[in-house]
Design a protein around this motif. Structure first.
Motif, mmCIF file in Angstrom:
data_model
loop_
_atom_site.group_PDB
_atom_site.id
_atom_site.type_symbol
_atom_site.label_atom_id
_atom_site.label_comp_id
_atom_site.label_asym_id
_atom_site.label_seq_id
_atom_site.Cartn_x
_atom_site.Cartn_y
_atom_site.Cartn_z
ATOM 1 N N ARG A 15 0.819 -1.208 0.000
ATOM 2 C CA ARG A 15 0.000 0.000 0.000
ATOM 3 C C ARG A 15 0.857 1.263 0.000
ATOM 4 O O ARG A 15 0.394 2.331 -0.377
ATOM 5 N N LEU A 16 2.102 1.135 0.395
ATOM 6 C CA LEU A 16 3.068 2.221 0.247
ATOM 7 C C LEU A 16 3.918 1.942 -0.979
ATOM 8 O O LEU A 16 4.496 0.870 -1.116
ATOM 9 N N GLY A 17 3.976 2.904 -1.884
ATOM 10 C CA GLY A 17 4.848 2.798 -3.048
ATOM 11 C C GLY A 17 5.970 3.810 -2.934
ATOM 12 O O GLY A 17 5.812 4.883 -2.338
ATOM 13 N N PHE A 18 7.126 3.479 -3.492
ATOM 14 C CA PHE A 18 8.277 4.379 -3.450
ATOM 15 C C PHE A 18 8.261 5.257 -4.705
ATOM 16 O O PHE A 18 8.467 4.781 -5.814
ATOM 17 N N GLY A 19 8.027 6.541 -4.516
ATOM 18 C CA GLY A 19 8.073 7.486 -5.628
ATOM 19 C C GLY A 19 9.492 7.993 -5.812
ATOM 20 O O GLY A 19 10.028 8.679 -4.936
ATOM 21 N N ALA A 20 10.096 7.657 -6.939
ATOM 22 C CA ALA A 20 11.515 7.981 -7.164
ATOM 23 C C ALA A 20 11.678 9.306 -7.895
ATOM 24 O O ALA A 20 12.461 9.439 -8.830
ATOM 25 N N MET A 21 10.935 10.313 -7.434
ATOM 26 C CA MET A 21 10.982 11.642 -8.060
ATOM 27 C C MET A 21 11.802 12.632 -7.236
ATOM 28 O O MET A 21 12.295 13.617 -7.765
ATOM 29 N N ARG A 22 11.940 12.367 -5.929
ATOM 30 C CA ARG A 22 12.577 13.335 -5.031
ATOM 31 C C ARG A 22 13.803 12.738 -4.337
ATOM 32 O O ARG A 22 14.079 13.051 -3.181
ATOM 33 N N ASP A 236 -5.471 1.919 -3.748
ATOM 34 C CA ASP A 236 -4.649 0.711 -3.622
ATOM 35 C C ASP A 236 -3.242 1.027 -3.132
ATOM 36 O O ASP A 236 -2.690 0.316 -2.299
ATOM 37 N N ILE A 237 -2.644 2.082 -3.691
ATOM 38 C CA ILE A 237 -1.264 2.458 -3.354
ATOM 39 C C ILE A 237 -1.194 3.966 -3.159
ATOM 40 O O ILE A 237 -1.834 4.725 -3.891
ATOM 41 N N ALA A 238 -0.400 4.394 -2.199
ATOM 42 C CA ALA A 238 -0.031 5.807 -2.090
ATOM 43 C C ALA A 238 1.465 5.906 -2.333
ATOM 44 O O ALA A 238 2.261 5.284 -1.630
ATOM 45 N N LEU A 239 1.841 6.657 -3.346
ATOM 46 C CA LEU A 239 3.254 6.867 -3.659
ATOM 47 C C LEU A 239 3.802 7.991 -2.796
ATOM 48 O O LEU A 239 3.228 9.082 -2.763
ATOM 49 N N SER A 240 4.898 7.738 -2.132
ATOM 50 C CA SER A 240 5.546 8.796 -1.362
ATOM 51 C C SER A 240 6.906 9.084 -1.971
ATOM 52 O O SER A 240 7.744 8.191 -2.102
ATOM 53 N N GLY A 241 7.106 10.346 -2.368
ATOM 54 C CA GLY A 241 8.394 10.764 -2.914
ATOM 55 C C GLY A 241 9.352 11.074 -1.780
ATOM 56 O O GLY A 241 9.327 12.164 -1.215
ATOM 57 N N THR A 244 14.845 11.406 2.168
ATOM 58 C CA THR A 244 15.768 11.126 3.274
ATOM 59 C C THR A 244 15.434 9.756 3.863
ATOM 60 O O THR A 244 14.299 9.283 3.744
ATOM 61 N N MET A 245 16.407 9.161 4.545
ATOM 62 C CA MET A 245 16.171 7.873 5.193
ATOM 63 C C MET A 245 15.136 8.013 6.309
ATOM 64 O O MET A 245 14.329 7.107 6.537
ATOM 65 N N ASP A 246 15.131 9.146 7.010
ATOM 66 C CA ASP A 246 14.137 9.353 8.068
ATOM 67 C C ASP A 246 12.719 9.313 7.517
ATOM 68 O O ASP A 246 11.809 8.755 8.149
ATOM 69 N N GLN A 247 12.519 9.899 6.338
ATOM 70 C CA GLN A 247 11.203 9.858 5.717
ATOM 71 C C GLN A 247 10.807 8.430 5.357
ATOM 72 O O GLN A 247 9.657 8.026 5.542
ATOM 73 N N VAL A 248 11.752 7.675 4.840
ATOM 74 C CA VAL A 248 11.476 6.277 4.492
ATOM 75 C C VAL A 248 11.047 5.509 5.732
ATOM 76 O O VAL A 248 10.032 4.790 5.726
ATOM 77 N N LYS A 249 11.781 5.654 6.809
ATOM 78 C CA LYS A 249 11.486 4.914 8.041
ATOM 79 C C LYS A 249 10.127 5.317 8.609
ATOM 80 O O LYS A 249 9.354 4.466 9.065
ATOM 81 N N GLU A 250 9.843 6.625 8.594
ATOM 82 C CA GLU A 250 8.556 7.087 9.119
ATOM 83 C C GLU A 250 7.404 6.531 8.287
ATOM 84 O O GLU A 250 6.412 6.019 8.824
ATOM 85 N N ASN A 251 7.527 6.600 6.971
ATOM 86 C CA ASN A 251 6.451 6.138 6.107
ATOM 87 C C ASN A 251 6.247 4.634 6.193
ATOM 88 O O ASN A 251 5.118 4.147 6.198
ATOM 89 N N VAL A 252 7.336 3.892 6.244
ATOM 90 C CA VAL A 252 7.231 2.440 6.385
ATOM 91 C C VAL A 252 6.511 2.092 7.688
ATOM 92 O O VAL A 252 5.658 1.200 7.727
#
Length: 367
Positions: A15-22, A236-241, A244-252
């Motif tokens: 349900r979390l997608g990795f947006g590779a824009m930022r 179905d999915i929310a892409l998060s751009g 930073t690693m902190d953002q990845v950890k928080e979103n996960v």
């Protein structure tokens, strides 16, 4: 990590997608030492959907996604896009072949027409582009014909009714729910729904006194924004751009928990957002009737940044956006400091907005 089925594709997606824009940059290229560990952390946590495009990160995003996919290809669903709508079929195929090469894959799972709207759907996709997409699918170069979307609800309904696409990537967040009913319509037609901009292009990633602590147990605005999108059963999915690693950890962490907001909490958020908009009074709708400005000021662009800060308190983010714009402003796309207070814009504004006054205040508060 929680998963859903992406519409008629049948794919089981996180349900979390990795947006590779930022992704974090180092000069004009992505900083691999930071970006690839971020992507791998997400993969290891169960994120199995990554989205990129030709132009992202100074045209380096697809290459880095390909590098990060080594050892993960059979576990991760790859989405990218083709922005070409012209009549030269060779150019369209060149984009596809370049993407396959940059990402270093034999087949792209989710292949999108980039930013389709009602006009390009009727004038370009229907007469020719859909034929090229079907041919690419028949040849095994792509698995699913999909699209990203930038238009209104009427345009979205036209895209859904065309029956060309298996899934659609579109804008939706707690500040912009214009497409909510049509998203439900698309979902009922068994289209996969991928949301981009769940945190409003980064604006909802910033502190806001008027949005914080609306919901018990949710203290940070980014979490509130993500849970708002997550709580919509049609998504179905929310892409998060993530940059930073902190953002990845928080979103996960948010997506792994999947604590959905209650209907009463959703209502509370919508009421607060609508209340703020009313308090702020008539705002720029982006209609563009005020243009062209004799001095070349991009009035709707300035007021969009200014109003987002004025209404929701996102001043820090707004100043960053505005400062970046000042550094790259060009002829015909100037900031508020170029306004000469001639008043020509106000004569043409259907909302009767005091544009000159707002540009002056924007210049003062955003510079």
């Amino acid at each position: 990590m929680n998963y859903s089925t992406l519409g008629r594709t049948g794919l089981k997606v996180s349900r979390l997608g990795f947006g590779a824009m930022r992704l974090p940059m180092k000069g004009d290229k992505i900083d691999r030492a930071l970006a690839i560990p971020m992507i791998h952390y997400a993969f290891e946590a169960g994120v199995n959907y990554i989205d990129t495009a030709v132009g992202y990160c100074n045209e380096d995003s697809q290459v880095v996604v390909g590098e990060a996919l080594k050892g993960w290809r059979d576990k991760v669903i790859v989405s990218t896009k083709n922005h070409y709508y012209g009549e030269d079929e060779k150019e369209w195929w060149k984009n596809l072949e370049n993407s396959l090469s940059r990402i270093n894959v034999q087949c792209i799972d989710i292949y999108n027409t980039h930013g389709v709207n009602k006009k390009t759907l009727g004038e370009s996709v229907a007469p020719r582009v859909i034929k090229w997409l079907k041919k690419a699918k028949d040849q095994g170069m792509i698995k699913h014909i999909c699209t990203s979307f930038h238009d209104n609800a009427d345009g979205l309904r036209a895209v859904v009714d065309s029956d060309f696409y298996d899934c659609i990537t579109l804008q939706y967040n707690m500040l912009n729910c214009e497409l909510e009913d049509t998203i439900a319509y698309a979902h009922d037609k068994n289209m996969g729904i991928v949301v981009m901009g769940p945190v409003g292009g980064g604006s909802l990633g910033n502190p806001s006194d008027v949005l914080s602590a609306l919901v018990p147990g949710v203290k940070r605005v980014p979490e509130l924004a993500l849970r708002f999108v997550l709580s919509n059963s049609n998504v179905d999915i929310a892409l998060s751009g993530m940059s930073t690693m902190d953002q990845v950890k928080e979103n996960v962490g948010i997506w792994s928990d999947e604590k959905k907001l209650l209907p009463t909490e959703i209502t509370l958020i919508n009421e607060q957002v609508n209340r703020l908009k009313k308090i702020a009074g008539p705002g720029c709708t982006g209609c563009g009737y005020c243009k062209p400005c004799p001095q070349g000021v991009d009035i709707p662009g300035v007021l969009s940044i200014y109003n987002n800060a004025r209404v929701y308190g996102f001043w820090e983010h707004a100043r960053e956006q505005y400062g970046s714009w000042v550094k790259r402003e060009s002829e015909g796309n100037k900031t508020a400091s170029w306004c000469k207070e001639c008043g020509e814009c106000e004569k043409k504004c259907p909302q009767k907005i005091p544009i000159v006054e707002q540009l002056k205040d924007a210049c003062k508060r955003l510079s």
